[in-house]
Design an enzyme around this catalytic site. Sequence first.
Site, PDB file in Angstrom:
ATOM      1  N   TYR A  35       0.846  -1.208   0.000  1.00 13.88           N
ATOM      2  CA  TYR A  35       0.000   0.000   0.000  1.00 13.88           C
ATOM      3  C   TYR A  35       0.878   1.255   0.000  1.00 13.88           C
ATOM      4  O   TYR A  35       0.627   2.229  -0.700  1.00 13.88           O
ATOM      5  CB  TYR A  35      -0.932  -0.010   1.221  1.00 13.88           C
ATOM      6  CG  TYR A  35      -1.586   1.326   1.483  1.00 13.88           C
ATOM      7  CD1 TYR A  35      -2.589   1.809   0.659  1.00 13.88           C
ATOM      8  CD2 TYR A  35      -1.163   2.132   2.544  1.00 13.88           C
ATOM      9  CE1 TYR A  35      -3.164   3.055   0.872  1.00 13.88           C
ATOM     10  CE2 TYR A  35      -1.728   3.373   2.769  1.00 13.88           C
ATOM     11  CZ  TYR A  35      -2.730   3.838   1.927  1.00 13.88           C
ATOM     12  OH  TYR A  35      -3.281   5.071   2.140  1.00 13.88           O
ATOM     13  N   HIS A 287       1.065  12.271  -8.041  1.00 15.95           N
ATOM     14  CA  HIS A 287       0.544  11.464  -6.926  1.00 15.95           C
ATOM     15  C   HIS A 287       1.485  10.282  -6.623  1.00 15.95           C
ATOM     16  O   HIS A 287       1.054   9.201  -6.229  1.00 15.95           O
ATOM     17  CB  HIS A 287      -0.857  10.948  -7.284  1.00 15.95           C
ATOM     18  CG  HIS A 287      -1.789  10.825  -6.112  1.00 15.95           C
ATOM     19  ND1 HIS A 287      -2.779  11.728  -5.848  1.00 15.95           N
ATOM     20  CD2 HIS A 287      -1.901   9.890  -5.139  1.00 15.95           C
ATOM     21  CE1 HIS A 287      -3.460  11.353  -4.776  1.00 15.95           C
ATOM     22  NE2 HIS A 287      -2.943  10.233  -4.322  1.00 15.95           N
TER      23      HIS A 287
HETATM   24  C1  LIG Z   1       0.381   5.742   0.972  1.00 10.60           C
HETATM   25  C2  LIG Z   1       0.030   6.997   0.241  1.00 10.60           C
HETATM   26  C3  LIG Z   1      -1.192   7.611   0.493  1.00 10.60           C
HETATM   27  C4  LIG Z   1      -1.511   8.819  -0.155  1.00 10.60           C
HETATM   28  N1  LIG Z   1      -2.697   9.449   0.151  1.00 10.60           N
HETATM   29  C5  LIG Z   1      -2.946  10.677  -0.383  1.00 10.60           C
HETATM   30  C6  LIG Z   1      -4.088  11.419   0.030  1.00 10.60           C
HETATM   31  O1  LIG Z   1      -4.864  10.986   0.869  1.00 10.60           O
HETATM   32  N2  LIG Z   1      -4.284  12.639  -0.532  1.00 10.60           N
HETATM   33  C7  LIG Z   1      -3.423  13.177  -1.459  1.00 10.60           C
HETATM   34  O2  LIG Z   1      -3.637  14.295  -1.943  1.00 10.60           O
HETATM   35  N3  LIG Z   1      -2.323  12.487  -1.849  1.00 10.60           N
HETATM   36  C8  LIG Z   1      -2.063  11.272  -1.332  1.00 10.60           C
HETATM   37  N4  LIG Z   1      -0.925  10.599  -1.692  1.00 10.60           N
HETATM   38  C9  LIG Z   1       0.013  11.234  -2.639  1.00 10.60           C
HETATM   39  C10 LIG Z   1       1.054  12.071  -1.881  1.00 10.60           C
HETATM   40  O3  LIG Z   1       0.489  13.232  -1.318  1.00 10.60           O
HETATM   41  C11 LIG Z   1       2.175  12.521  -2.818  1.00 10.60           C
HETATM   42  O4  LIG Z   1       1.620  13.169  -3.940  1.00 10.60           O
HETATM   43  C12 LIG Z   1       3.065  11.371  -3.288  1.00 10.60           C
HETATM   44  O5  LIG Z   1       3.252  10.433  -2.266  1.00 10.60           O
HETATM   45  C13 LIG Z   1       4.405  11.925  -3.730  1.00 10.60           C
HETATM   46  O6  LIG Z   1       5.223  10.909  -4.209  1.00 10.60           O
HETATM   47  P1  LIG Z   1       6.358  10.193  -3.324  1.00 10.60           P
HETATM   48  O7  LIG Z   1       5.649   9.246  -2.403  1.00 10.60           O
HETATM   49  O8  LIG Z   1       7.172   9.468  -4.361  1.00 10.60           O
HETATM   50  O9  LIG Z   1       7.105  11.247  -2.593  1.00 10.60           O
HETATM   51  C14 LIG Z   1      -0.604   9.394  -1.083  1.00 10.60           C
HETATM   52  C15 LIG Z   1       0.620   8.756  -1.313  1.00 10.60           C
HETATM   53  C16 LIG Z   1       0.944   7.591  -0.656  1.00 10.60           C
HETATM   54  C17 LIG Z   1       2.292   6.955  -0.915  1.00 10.60           C
END
Ligand SMILES: Cc1cc2nc3c(=O)[nH]c(=O)nc-3n(C[C@H](O)[C@H](O)[C@H](O)COP(=O)(O)O)c2cc1C
Length: 392
Positions: A35, A287
Amino acid sequence: MKRRPYAGTDCRKALNIQDLARIARRRLPHFVFEYLEGGADDERTLRHNQAVFDDYLFEPRTLTRVGPRDLSTTLLGKRHALPLVIGPTGYNGMLTRNGDLKLAAAASGANIPFVLSNVATTSLEDIAAIEGLNAWMQIYFYRDRDYVRKLVERCQTAGYETLVVTTDSAIYGNREWDLRNFRKPMQPTLRNLVHLLTRPGWIADVLIPDGMPTFKNLGDLLPPGKQSVQGASAVIGQQLDPTLNWDDIAWLRDRWPGKLIVKGILSPAEAERAAALGVDAVVLSNHGGRQLDHACSPLDVLPEARERVGERCQLFVDSGFRQGTEVVKALALGADAIWLGRATLYGLAAGGQAGVEHALEILQREIDRTIGLLGVDRIADLEASALVSRRG
Ligand SMILES: Cc1cc2nc3c(=O)[nH]c(=O)nc-3n(C[C@H](O)[C@H](O)[C@H](O)COP(=O)(O)O)c2cc1C
């Protein structure tokens, strides 16, 4: 020579973010680690998010009389110690008990902002109550706009000054690990349940005594009987609203008196349009490769986006940042700050609040060393001339 990976479980011994990721893998059940780690479809964008950093190499200056480095920067009018933000990630309570509170406490200690996800397992009021924290709240636009209106009011009452609207998730990305690891939403397959037995520490931390954590900011979006995590996951899926459009952003801009950030943009033209609407900042993001596979990376569009928005709004980027060198490349290309997703989540899963603090210290040291070696002592002095582009 390849770096020798750390093989233990003590988060303080991690030398880099990848070491923290390895510890996280050893601590988490398989379905939880996937996840955290996984991307959409074939994970091409997930891989591209790393590969794109190779498109730029540094061109250091060496005789510049570098002094002590100052990494502080101004984000939406407030001074912060680092050009970093802990970005919104949902369901952090599944990585460790009170995951959001631990991330927020570490952000507060490091003097950087923390963004609470709309699908958090901690209430937005509990985060707002943390002393000294610059807390920002992320929201989704669900079909039930009355819920969105009430959520915005709730944020205002709780004292939030900054809202983040995520725009790239109005249709759920195709994440195949979900299909493989679960029989039904949040019900792991037998194979995963057997693997779970090898993680008694995680069971004691996360599941005992209350079972899977629940969403704390969805309020009456969830009908009676759908408050469990399984019920909520189904409702969220149905509530995602692909009709999201510029009118919604304009509606929110009119209604919300504080700072407004739009997250999930990859088109420089859209970044420009957001700036024209009076948005205070845009987060260029794919994302973390979890939504549209084959999407470009923020770094692919950052220089043009910077040119188009000028100084009308701040530009943040995320997706793929694991090292200080990568952070510095984005700053040199025009980003005002880098949002962290998995980098700090690895720390959280590896060692709770101490793990997040350690992740931030690693990045801080790496950024400090990198700008020093580039011949610069202030973040504001980083320019594109510090880079050689291999893009021709
Ligand atoms: C486990 C997980 C849950 C996430 N949940 C959200 C969320 O609830 N809302 C959101 O805007 N982005 C969400 N994201 C995206 C992150 O805000 C972000 O854009 C992304 O993790 C950036 O990439 P990186 O993990 O490679 O740094 C999520 C990312 C991950 C890894």
